[in-house]
Design a protein around this motif. Structure first.
Motif, PDB file in Angstrom:
ATOM      1  N   ALA A 186       0.835  -1.205   0.000  1.00  0.00           N
ATOM      2  CA  ALA A 186       0.000   0.000   0.000  1.00  0.00           C
ATOM      3  C   ALA A 186       0.868   1.252   0.000  1.00  0.00           C
ATOM      4  O   ALA A 186       0.590   2.221  -0.725  1.00  0.00           O
ATOM      5  CB  ALA A 186      -0.930  -0.014   1.211  1.00  0.00           C
ATOM      6  N   HIS A 245      -5.641   1.852  -6.927  1.00  0.00           N
ATOM      7  CA  HIS A 245      -4.919   3.075  -7.295  1.00  0.00           C
ATOM      8  C   HIS A 245      -4.875   3.375  -8.786  1.00  0.00           C
ATOM      9  O   HIS A 245      -4.698   4.543  -9.154  1.00  0.00           O
ATOM     10  CB  HIS A 245      -3.477   2.988  -6.776  1.00  0.00           C
ATOM     11  N   GLU A 258      -3.812  -3.570  -4.553  1.00  0.00           N
ATOM     12  CA  GLU A 258      -3.503  -2.137  -4.486  1.00  0.00           C
ATOM     13  C   GLU A 258      -3.565  -1.489  -5.864  1.00  0.00           C
ATOM     14  O   GLU A 258      -3.979  -0.341  -5.996  1.00  0.00           O
ATOM     15  CB  GLU A 258      -2.127  -1.913  -3.857  1.00  0.00           C
TER      16      GLU A 258
END
Length: 251
Positions: free
Chosen positions: A76, A133, A129
């Motif tokens: 992360a 993102h 992740e």
């Protein structure tokens, strides 16, 4: 390569300091991308810095970021720091992996755990992740292994640790499809890098060479263009494992 097929894009590469990851990083910069290069330990920092210099020489913005990706919080943090440094990530490539050739009867619990942590767990949370993102229309690419289609001894924890990535890839391809994100895996044959030679005898190296076209191992130069294609014109390929191994093995 001079065609700027990644102009204006931001690329994150896990394990991007050297070998295949380093070449993908350099080629991405030459194609016009800004590149965040992840490396695992201090031992590869010098390689990461050399790759960063090449990215900047190509005119791209670059950053190097360190972290143990078997810890989800570090994954992360990697995405957050990459985004802060170069902008919203468009392409996330995971080349990280660990290889072990050892009979099942001799494999320890700690070896099993280490192999599945880097090859499966880290890959899972990297995809997770990336799904959080990446920009819409992004690309997620994981390097796996041609051993997923092999019937052989010795590589139970390596092939076994990489095999879940195919299922992660398929699930993510469906789950992220609404945002136009394609998710793929690339399965090279045995590659001509230090990653491979430490596990094999000279005799087995020659055998592996004999199984590919031209009697040679897979070269990193054979794989990097496939990654670039998947990140650009090849976006319609999703949920697939691409076996790129010169005829070494197939399903």
């Amino acid at each position: 390569m001079t065609e700027r097929t990644l102009a204006g894009k931001n690329v994150l590469i896990a394990g991007g300091a050297k070998n295949l990851g380093g070449l993908i990083a350099r080629q991405s910069a030459l194609a016009g991308a800004n590149v965040a290069v992840h490396y695992n330990s201090d031992a590869s920092r010098a390689d990461a810095e050399e790759t960063l210099a090449a990215i900047r020489s190509a005119g791209g913005t670059g950053v190097i970021l360190q972290g143990d990706l078997t810890v989800p919080a570090n994954v992360a943090r990697l995405f957050a720091e990459a985004e802060a440094a170069i902008g919203r990530i468009d392409v996330a490539v995971n080349t990280a992996g660990k290889v072990l050739r050892k009979p099942i009867l001799e494999t320890t619990e700690s070896e099993y755990d280490a192999m599945f942590d880097i090859n499966a767990k880290a890959a899972y949370f990297f995809i997770q992740e990336a799904g959080k993102h990446l920009a819409d229309g992004g690309k997620i690419i994981t390097i796996v292994t041609a051993l997923l289609a092999a019937f052989t001894d010795g590589y139970s924890t390596y092939a076994g640790g990489k095999s879940p990535v195919e299922h992660f890839t398929r699930a993510a391809a469906k789950e992220f499809a609404g945002r136009g994100i394609s998710v793929t895996a690339v399965a090279p044959g045995p590659m001509d890098t230090p990653f491979f030679y430490g596990q094999e005898t000279p005799e087995r190296v020659e055998f592996h060479k004999s199984q590919g076209m031209g009697g040679q191992l897979t070269q990193i130069e054979d794989i990097a263009p496939i990654v670039r294609f998947l990140a650009t014109e090849g976006w319609w390929i999703t949920g697939q494992t691409i076996f790129a191994n010169g005829g070494y093995t197939t399903r």
